[in-house]
Design a protein around this motif. Structure first.
Motif, short mmCIF file in Angstrom:
data_model
loop_
_atom_site.label_atom_id
_atom_site.label_comp_id
_atom_site.label_asym_id
_atom_site.label_seq_id
_atom_site.Cartn_x
_atom_site.Cartn_y
_atom_site.Cartn_z
N ILE A 231 0.87 -1.19 0.00
CA ILE A 231 0.00 0.00 0.00
C ILE A 231 0.90 1.23 0.00
N VAL A 232 0.90 1.95 -1.10
CA VAL A 232 1.85 3.06 -1.22
C VAL A 232 1.30 4.31 -0.53
N GLY A 233 2.09 4.81 0.42
CA GLY A 233 1.64 5.98 1.19
C GLY A 233 2.50 7.20 0.90
N ALA A 234 2.25 8.26 1.66
CA ALA A 234 2.97 9.54 1.51
C ALA A 234 4.48 9.31 1.57
N LEU A 275 2.08 -0.78 4.75
CA LEU A 275 2.25 0.49 4.04
C LEU A 275 3.71 0.64 3.62
N ILE A 276 3.93 1.30 2.49
CA ILE A 276 5.32 1.61 2.11
C ILE A 276 5.35 3.02 1.51
N PRO A 277 6.28 3.85 1.97
CA PRO A 277 6.33 5.22 1.47
C PRO A 277 6.67 5.27 -0.02
N VAL A 278 6.06 6.23 -0.70
CA VAL A 278 6.22 6.33 -2.15
C VAL A 278 7.68 6.56 -2.55
N ASP A 279 8.44 7.32 -1.75
CA ASP A 279 9.84 7.58 -2.15
C ASP A 279 10.68 6.31 -2.08
N MET A 280 10.35 5.42 -1.13
CA MET A 280 11.09 4.15 -1.06
C MET A 280 10.79 3.29 -2.28
N VAL A 281 9.50 3.27 -2.67
CA VAL A 281 9.11 2.47 -3.84
C VAL A 281 9.85 2.98 -5.08
N ILE A 282 9.91 4.30 -5.22
CA ILE A 282 10.55 4.88 -6.41
C ILE A 282 12.06 4.65 -6.37
N ASN A 283 12.66 4.73 -5.18
CA ASN A 283 14.10 4.45 -5.08
C ASN A 283 14.40 3.02 -5.52
N LEU A 284 13.54 2.10 -5.05
CA LEU A 284 13.75 0.70 -5.44
C LEU A 284 13.54 0.53 -6.94
N THR A 285 12.54 1.22 -7.47
CA THR A 285 12.24 1.10 -8.91
C THR A 285 13.43 1.55 -9.76
N LEU A 286 14.03 2.69 -9.36
CA LEU A 286 15.17 3.19 -10.14
C LEU A 286 16.39 2.27 -10.00
N SER A 299 15.67 -14.34 -16.50
CA SER A 299 14.20 -14.23 -16.55
C SER A 299 13.79 -13.02 -15.72
N ALA A 300 12.51 -12.63 -15.90
CA ALA A 300 12.02 -11.42 -15.21
C ALA A 300 12.23 -11.55 -13.71
N LEU A 301 12.82 -10.52 -13.09
CA LEU A 301 12.97 -10.54 -11.64
C LEU A 301 11.80 -9.78 -11.01
N VAL A 302 11.19 -10.41 -10.00
CA VAL A 302 10.05 -9.77 -9.32
C VAL A 302 10.55 -9.25 -7.98
N TYR A 303 10.21 -8.00 -7.65
CA TYR A 303 10.61 -7.43 -6.36
C TYR A 303 9.36 -7.16 -5.53
N ASN A 304 9.12 -7.96 -4.49
CA ASN A 304 8.03 -7.65 -3.55
C ASN A 304 8.51 -6.48 -2.69
N CYS A 305 7.86 -5.36 -2.83
CA CYS A 305 8.34 -4.12 -2.20
C CYS A 305 7.40 -3.82 -1.02
N THR A 306 7.68 -4.49 0.11
CA THR A 306 6.76 -4.46 1.24
C THR A 306 7.52 -4.18 2.55
N THR A 307 6.78 -3.94 3.62
CA THR A 307 7.43 -3.62 4.90
C THR A 307 7.14 -4.65 5.98
#
Ligand SMILES: CCCCCCCC/C=C\CCCCCCCC(=O)SCCNC(=O)CCNC(=O)[C@H](O)C(C)(C)COP(=O)(O)OP(=O)(O)OC[C@H]1O[C@@H](n2cnc3c(N)ncnc32)[C@H](O)[C@@H]1OP(=O)(O)O
Ligand SMILES: NC(=O)C1=CN([C@@H]2O[C@H](COP(=O)(O)OP(=O)(O)OC[C@H]3O[C@@H](n4cnc5c(N)ncnc54)[C@H](OP(=O)(O)O)[C@@H]3O)[C@@H](O)[C@H]2O)C=CC1
Length: 515
Positions: A231-234, A275-286, A299-307
Motif C-alpha cells: 500500500i503506497v503511502g505519503a 504500508l510503504i512510502p512512495v519515495d522508497m518504492v521509487i528508489n527501489l524502482t530506479l 528471466s524477469a525478476l520480481v521485487y516484492n516491495c513491502t514492509t
C-alpha cells in the motif's frame, strides 16, 4: 557520482502514468538524483479540456518539484510529453512518435494503470492488460532498450497468504478472456465478473495478476523487472516528508477520520498494515532499472516491495497515531471531533455505523433542511461506506511476502547508492512517518494552512461543547418522555439509583475498614 545515477547519465527514459501519484515522484527523483539523464519521454493523454502539454506544464509547477527547480530552473527542458491514449489501438501514437521512441529510448517504466477497485472488468482489462501488451510491443521495436520495468502490486496474488517473488499462473489465459469479452455487452460482463475474479476482491487485483503474466509471456528478449509495492503511502523523506496528492488507499480513510466523519471501520487491530512510502518504492524502482540493465537477469525478476516482514506495524497502532496526530493538528471545519475506532466485529461495526455515522448525519441534514439548505451528510456517508467497504478486505487480514530480491538489490548497491536510493524499510520510524503522513494530507491534499491550526482547535472545542449540550438535552428529554410518564420506568429508575447508592455505601464502608 553513485553508480546508479551514473548509469542514467545520457539515457532516454520512457514513462507511462507520469501524471499519477507514483509517476510524478519517479519523474522528480530522476531529475533530482540523476541530473545527467538525457530526456524523459512521458506518454500523456489530454484530459478534462487540457492538452497534454498543459497538463505536464501544470504538473511541473507543483510543489513536489520545488527542490528540482532550485537545483536547475530549466529542468523542464528534459521533459518531452508525447500524446498517447493507452486505451486506444497503437496507444494512439503518431507514426513519427513511434519512430522517435523506437530509436532513442533506453529504459521504460510502465506505471499507468487504473487503480480503482470498482472499475468495470472490460475497462480494467483494456488498461491494465491490453495497454501493457501494447507497451511491450512498442518496447520490442526499441533498438537501444536496456530494461523494461513494470509496476505491479503486492496484492496481485492476494488470493494467496504467502507470496513469493515469482509470477504465478494466471487465473485465466489472458488472450482467451480478451477474446471472449470482446463480443459481450457490458451487462453480461458485469454479471459474470464475480465468477471470473473468483477469490480475488476486485477487478484491479485480477487484471494486475493477468498483466504480470502477459509481461512474462510477451517479453521476448527484453530485460524485465517487475515491482510489486504494497500500500503506497505519503513520502518518507523525499523530496520532503509527508508528500501525498490523492485520496487512494489509507489517505482517504485518514482524512475522513481527521474530519470526524469516519468514526468506525472494519479492520483488524492486530493485522499488519503493509504500508510503504512512495519515495522508497521509487528508489527501489530506479535501482531495479539500473540492476536489470546492467546485470540482464535471464528471466524477469520480481521485487516484492513491502514492509510487513521486515519492520511490521499494525492497523491498531496506525489508528492510535492517526487519531493522536489529528487531535494535536486538527483539520479545518471538522464535522465532529476526530475519534475513530477500528473493530473486526461485524455487529459492533454496524452498531457504531448507526449511532456514530447515520444518526449524526440524519440530525445534521435535518438541521440543514430547517435552515433552508440542501441536506448533504447522508449522501457523503453513503459514498464513504461504499469506499471503505472496498478497502476492508485489505485491512482485515495479513499476508506474508518474501522479499529476497529486495534484499539482494540492496546488497548490490554501493554505500552511496544506498543513501541516494534508500529503500531500507528498517529505517522507518512508524509513529514519525504516520504523523508526517497525516500532516501531509492536511497540507498537500486538502491544501490547508498550518497557521490555521489554532482556529481548528477552537472549532473542536466548540464541537465538544455542542456535544455536551446535546447529551444533556438528550438526557433531560429521555427523562421527560420515559421516566416521568411511566410508573414502571420510574420504579426501574429508583431501583437503579438505590443500587448505585448501596454500592457506593458498601464501597465507602469497606474502604474505611481497610484503613
Ligand atoms: C483511523 C484510521 C484507521 C485505519 C484503518 C485501516 C485503513 C485501511 C485503508 C486502506 C487499505 C487499502 C489497501 C489497498 C491495497 C491495494 C494497493 C494498490 O495496489 S492500488 C491503490 C489503491 N487504490 C485505491 O485505493 C482506489 C480506491 N478507490 C476507488 O476504488 C474509488 O475511488 C472509490 C470506489 C472508492 C470511489 O469511487 P467514486 O466513483 O464514488 O468516487 P471518485 O470519483 O473516485 O471520488 C469521488 C470523491 O471522493 C474522493 N475519494 C476517493 N476515494 C476516497 C476515499 N477512499 N475516501 C474519501 N474520499 C475519497 C475523491 O477524491 C473525489 O473527491 P472530489 O469529488 O473530486 O472532490
Ligand atoms: N497507489 C498505490 O497504493 C499502489 C499503486 N500500484 C501501482 O502503481 C502504479 C501507479 O499507481 P498510482 O500512481 O497510484 O496511480 P494513479 O491513478 O495516481 O496514476 C495512474 C496513471 O495512469 C495514467 N493513465 C490511466 N489511464 C490512462 C490512459 N487511458 N491513457 C494514458 N494514461 C492513463 C494516468 O493518467 P491520467 O492522469 O491521464 O489519468 C496516471 O498518470 C499502478 O500500476 C498501480 O497498479 C501498486 C501498488 C500500490
Amino acid at each position: 557520482m553513485s553508480s546508479v545515477s551514473e548509469w542514467y547519465m545520457g539515457k532516454n527514459v520512457l514513462i507511462t502514468g507520469a501524471t499519477g501519484f507514483m509517476g510524478k515522484v519517479l519523474v522528480e527523483k530522476l531529475l533530482r538524483s540523476c541530473p545527467g539523464v538525457k530526456a524523459l519521454y512521458l506518454l500523456v493523454r489530454p484530459k478534462a479540456g487540457q492538452s497534454m502539454q498543459e497538463r505536464v506544464h501544470d504538473m511541473l509547477k507543483c510543489k513536489l518539484f520545488d527542490r528540482v527547480r532550485e537545483d536547475n530552473p530549466d529542468f523542464h527542458q528534459k521533459i518531452i510529453p508525447i500524446s498517447s491514449e493507452l486505451m486506444q489501438s497503437g496507444l494512439a501514437l503518431s507514426p513519427a512518435d513511434v519512430e522517435k521512441l523506437s530509436s532513442c529510448i533506453n529504459i521504460v517504466f510502465h506505471c499507468a494503470a487504473t487503480v480503482r477497485f470498482d472499475e468495470p472488468l472490460k475497462h480494467a482489462l483494456q488498461l491494465n492488460v491490453i495497454a501493457t501488451q501494447q507497451i511491450l510491443a512498442l518496447a520490442q521495436r526499441m533498438q537501444h532498450l536496456y530494461a523494461f520495468i513494470h509496476i505491479s502490486t503486492a496484492y496481485a496474488n492476494c488470493n494467496r497468504r504467502h507470496i513469493d517473488e515469482v509470477i504465478y499462473p494466471p487465473p485465466v489465459e489472458p488472450k482467451k478472456l480478451i477474446d471472449s469479452l470482446e463480443w459481450m455487452d457490458d451487462a453480461i460482463v458485469r454479471d459474470i465478473t464475480p465468477r471470473l475474479i473468483g477469490d480475488r476482491p476486485n477487478t484491479y487485483t485480477y487484471t494486475k495478476a493477468l498483466a504480470e503474466y502477459v509481461v512474462q509471456q510477451e517479453s521476448g528478449r527484453l530485460n524485465i523487472g517487475i515491482i510489486r509495492p504494497s500500500i503506497v503511502g505519503a513520502s518518507w523523506q523525499e523530496p520532503f516528508p509527508g508528500w501525498i496528492d490523492n485520496f487512494n488507499g489509507p489517505s482517504g480513510v485518514f482524512i475522513a477520520a481527521g474530519k470526524g466523519i469516519l468514526r468506525t471501520m472494519r479492520a483488524s487491530n492486530d493485522a499488519v498494515a503493509d504500508l510503504i512510502p512512495v519515495d522508497m518504492v521509487i528508489n527501489l524502482t530506479l535501482a531495479a532499472g539500473w540492476y536489470t540493465a546492467v546485470h540482464r537477469p535471464k528471466s524477469a525478476l520480481v521485487y516484492n516491495c513491502t514492509t510487513g516482514g521486515i519492520n511490521p506495524f499494525h492497523w491498531g497502532e496506525i489508528e492510535h497515531h492517526v487519531m493522536s496526530t489529528f487531535k494535536r493538528n486538527p483539520l479545518e471545519q471538522a464535522f465532529r471531533r476526530p475519534n475513530a475506532n477500528i473493530t473486526s466485529n461485524y455487529l459492533i461495526n454496524q452498531y457504531w455505523i448507526l449511532v456514530s455515522h447515520k444518526f449524526p448525519a440524519l440530525i445534521y441534514d435535518l438541521f440543514l433542511r430547517l435552515s433552508g439548505q440542501k441536506p448533504q451528510m447522508m449522501r457523503i456517508f453513503t459514498r464513504l461506506h461504499k469506499a471503505i467497504a472496498l478497502l476492508e478486505y485489505f485491512s482485515s487480514q495479513d499476508w506474508e511476502w518474501n522479499s529476497d530480491n529486495m534484499n539482494m538489490l540492496m546488497n548490490q548497491l554501493s554505500a552511496e547508492d544506498r543513501r541516494t536510493f534508500n529503500f531500507d524499510v528498517h529505517q522507518l520510524n512508524w509513529p514519525e512517518y504516520i504523523e508526517n503522513y497525516c500532516i501531509g494530507t492536511k497540507k498537500y491534499v486538502l491544501n490547508e494552512d498550518m497557521s490555521d491550526i489554532p482556529a481548528a482547535r477552537q472549532h473542536l472545542r466548540k464541537l465538544r461543547n455542542i456535544r455536551y449540550t446535546f447529551n444533556t438535552l438528550l438526557l433531560v428529554f429521555i427523562w421527560r418522555v420515559f421516566i416521568a410518564r411511566s410508573q414502571m420506568a420510574r420504579n426501574i429508575w429508583y431501583f437503579v439509583v438505590s443500587l448505585c447508592f448501596k454500592f457506593l455505601s458498601y464501597f465507602r464502608a469497606s474502604s474505611t475498614l481497610t484503613n
